[in-house]
Enzyme design. Structure first.
Site, mmCIF file in Angstrom:
data_model
loop_
_atom_site.group_PDB
_atom_site.id
_atom_site.type_symbol
_atom_site.label_atom_id
_atom_site.label_comp_id
_atom_site.label_asym_id
_atom_site.label_seq_id
_atom_site.Cartn_x
_atom_site.Cartn_y
_atom_site.Cartn_z
ATOM 1 N N HIS A 75 2.865 -23.593 15.755
ATOM 2 C CA HIS A 75 2.004 -22.747 16.403
ATOM 3 C C HIS A 75 1.026 -23.819 16.721
ATOM 4 O O HIS A 75 0.820 -24.097 15.911
ATOM 5 C CB HIS A 75 1.802 -21.487 16.285
ATOM 6 C CG HIS A 75 0.580 -20.694 17.285
ATOM 7 N ND1 HIS A 75 -0.948 -21.488 17.802
ATOM 8 C CD2 HIS A 75 1.341 -19.759 18.925
ATOM 9 C CE1 HIS A 75 -0.988 -20.684 18.608
ATOM 10 N NE2 HIS A 75 -0.484 -19.647 19.113
ATOM 11 N N ASP A 113 1.499 -18.949 7.417
ATOM 12 C CA ASP A 113 0.901 -18.828 9.117
ATOM 13 C C ASP A 113 0.954 -16.939 8.978
ATOM 14 O O ASP A 113 2.857 -17.780 9.549
ATOM 15 C CB ASP A 113 0.939 -19.315 9.976
ATOM 16 C CG ASP A 113 1.294 -18.527 11.067
ATOM 17 O OD1 ASP A 113 0.489 -17.517 11.686
ATOM 18 O OD2 ASP A 113 0.800 -19.736 12.774
ATOM 19 N N GLN A 151 2.943 -13.806 12.854
ATOM 20 C CA GLN A 151 3.993 -13.067 13.460
ATOM 21 C C GLN A 151 5.388 -12.048 12.504
ATOM 22 O O GLN A 151 5.976 -11.215 12.824
ATOM 23 C CB GLN A 151 4.960 -14.169 14.032
ATOM 24 C CG GLN A 151 4.749 -14.539 15.369
ATOM 25 C CD GLN A 151 4.112 -13.600 15.922
ATOM 26 O OE1 GLN A 151 4.738 -12.355 16.196
ATOM 27 N NE2 GLN A 151 3.116 -14.485 16.997
ATOM 28 N N LYS A 181 -2.656 -8.575 16.121
ATOM 29 C CA LYS A 181 -1.277 -8.623 16.484
ATOM 30 C C LYS A 181 -0.247 -7.757 15.479
ATOM 31 O O LYS A 181 0.749 -7.451 15.649
ATOM 32 C CB LYS A 181 -0.363 -10.335 16.460
ATOM 33 C CG LYS A 181 -0.936 -11.183 17.516
ATOM 34 C CD LYS A 181 -0.271 -12.777 16.463
ATOM 35 C CE LYS A 181 -1.300 -13.570 17.883
ATOM 36 N NZ LYS A 181 -0.354 -14.001 18.774
ATOM 37 N N CYS A 219 2.548 -21.882 23.195
ATOM 38 C CA CYS A 219 1.403 -22.663 22.391
ATOM 39 C C CYS A 219 2.452 -23.215 20.937
ATOM 40 O O CYS A 219 1.907 -23.225 20.094
ATOM 41 C CB CYS A 219 0.731 -22.127 21.971
ATOM 42 S SG CYS A 219 -0.726 -20.863 23.462
#
Length: 399
Positions: A114, A192, A195, A218, A356
């Site tokens: 991202h 990261d 997700q 999220k 993104c």
């Protein structure tokens, strides 16, 4: 799982809505909304140092939120830093870890990143003159190219920052292998988890990464709140990124001593309601059980992949990859925005475009990608509605 949808007021208010934009943000359960509302109605006061009961209550709830998140990802309370989201977390790390990097060094990311995990490192590379290296996505194997690790991660690598699950493809990164290689050369590792954290159990001890970031909105929490996890020994040595009230332990005319963790990195008045709301979101997930959540995500993703595979004229990107929660697709000859617009006419919410994450999208197509992404309140009926809408797109555009 079949009754979970009823816990989400927005989905109750829009009964015909098929919400499949969860990789962008999830809807909020009533328990989270109630917690945030109750804070402002009955508990609102600034945290730390307030010599009155209301402030004591607010401070206690805020500190408890650190513990709740720590337990959720198998970490220590003082290793949990609240901020505005993963973007701020990565910028904090880019600033702090790159202060002493010279032009002979390099930082390694992946092609799937991202922009939030690309641009901060690219900008620091431009300022400091060090190299920025990219682990490529192998379109043949539909995974990151691990054969490139020995070349890309070397004795001059200082930081390896990688996405856990691609926000575009849903592809799961081989984080264990990458962390092991980074550890062998003494590089810091950053995950990261934006997700992945909503779809699978995470243990910082098991991952053994140095740092991890994710955003609360999220995982069914409020917007404007996020988490930076870091190993205590490393956070203790790092310089802060933001300066202000609350982070100072001792201040004289000629010296500053930082406060204890995590306050050292939480300058200014924090997002108290957001942190407490995020803790409520984590408790919501814990009540379901993250193993149950993971199984649901795997099962529904598999169902969707098989259903999409039966529709002619529709391409599912990285169709045979190991993925979770995200379904990137296109319709032959139809722009992604047009597909999303037709979906909207059928009360189906998806995202379209570059997401993104321009490098990975453009490695597949210049036209943008339609992205459907699932959550705990989605089921097979939502995927069936998506398939029907795809047939409408094909009919409208004569595919």
């Amino acid at each position: 799982m079949k009754n979970i949808r009823h816990q989400f007021p927005l989905l109750k208010n829009y009964k015909d809505l098929v919400y499949l934009d969860n990789a962008a943000t999830t809807q909020k359960p009533q328990s989270v909304i109630k917690t945030v509302t109750q804070f402002y109605q009955r508990q609102n006061a600034n945290v730390h140092r307030g010599a009155y009961k209301l402030s004591d209550t607010s401070s206690r709830l805020y500190l408890q939120a650190h513990k709740t998140i720590a337990d959720f990802i198998d970490a220590r309370e003082d290793e949990i830093i609240f901020n505005s989201g993963a973007t701020e977390g990565i910028n904090t790390l880019a600033y702090s870890l790159c202060k002493d990097i010279d032009s002979k060094s390099n930082v390694v990311i992946t092609q799937m990143e991202h922009h939030s995990n690309l641009i901060p490192w690219a900008e620091m590379a431009k300022r400091k003159g060090f190299g920025l290296r990219v682990i490529p996505f192998d379109h043949q194997s539909q995974a990151l190219d691990l054969d490139a690790l020995d070349t890309l991660i070397d004795e001059n690598t200082k930081v390896v920052s990688i996405i856990h699950v691609s926000n575009v493809l849903g592809v799961i990164s081989p984080v264990d292998a990458i962390i092991k290689r980074a550890r062998a050369v003494g590089a810091y590792t950053i995950i990261d988890a934006c997700q992945s954290v909503a779809h699978m159990p995470l243990s910082m001890k098991a991952l053994d990464c140095d740092f991890c970031v994710f955003s609360g909105h999220k995982i069914y929490g409020p917007t404007g709140i996020g988490v930076l996890y870091g190993k205590r020994a490393l956070l203790s040595k790092m310089d802060p990124f933001m300066y202000g009230g609350g982070m100072v332990g001792m201040l004289t005319d000629d010296s500053i001593a930082w406060n204890d963790l995590p306050m050292k990195f939480e300058a200014g008045t924090p997002n108290i309601a957001g942190a407490i709301g995020l803790a409520a979101a984590v408790e919501f997930l814990q009540e379901i059980g993250m193993d149950v959540v993971k199984e649901h995500s795997i099962s529904l993703t598999k169902y969707a992949v098989e259903a999409l595979g039966s529709v002619s004229g529709v391409r599912l990107y990285a169709s045979s990859a190991q993925r979770m929660g995200v379904l990137p697709l296109s319709v032959t000859g139809v722009h992604s925005h047009d597909v999303a617009s037709v979906f909207d006419s059928e009360n189906i919410a998806v995202r379209s475009g570059q997401h993104c994450a321009t490098p990975i999208v453009r490695s597949f197509t210049e036209e943008g990608i339609v992205r459907a992404s699932v959550a705990v309140y989605n089921d097979e009926k939502d995927i069936d509605r998506l398939i029907i809408a795809l047939e409408k797109v094909k009919k409208m555009f004569k595919v």
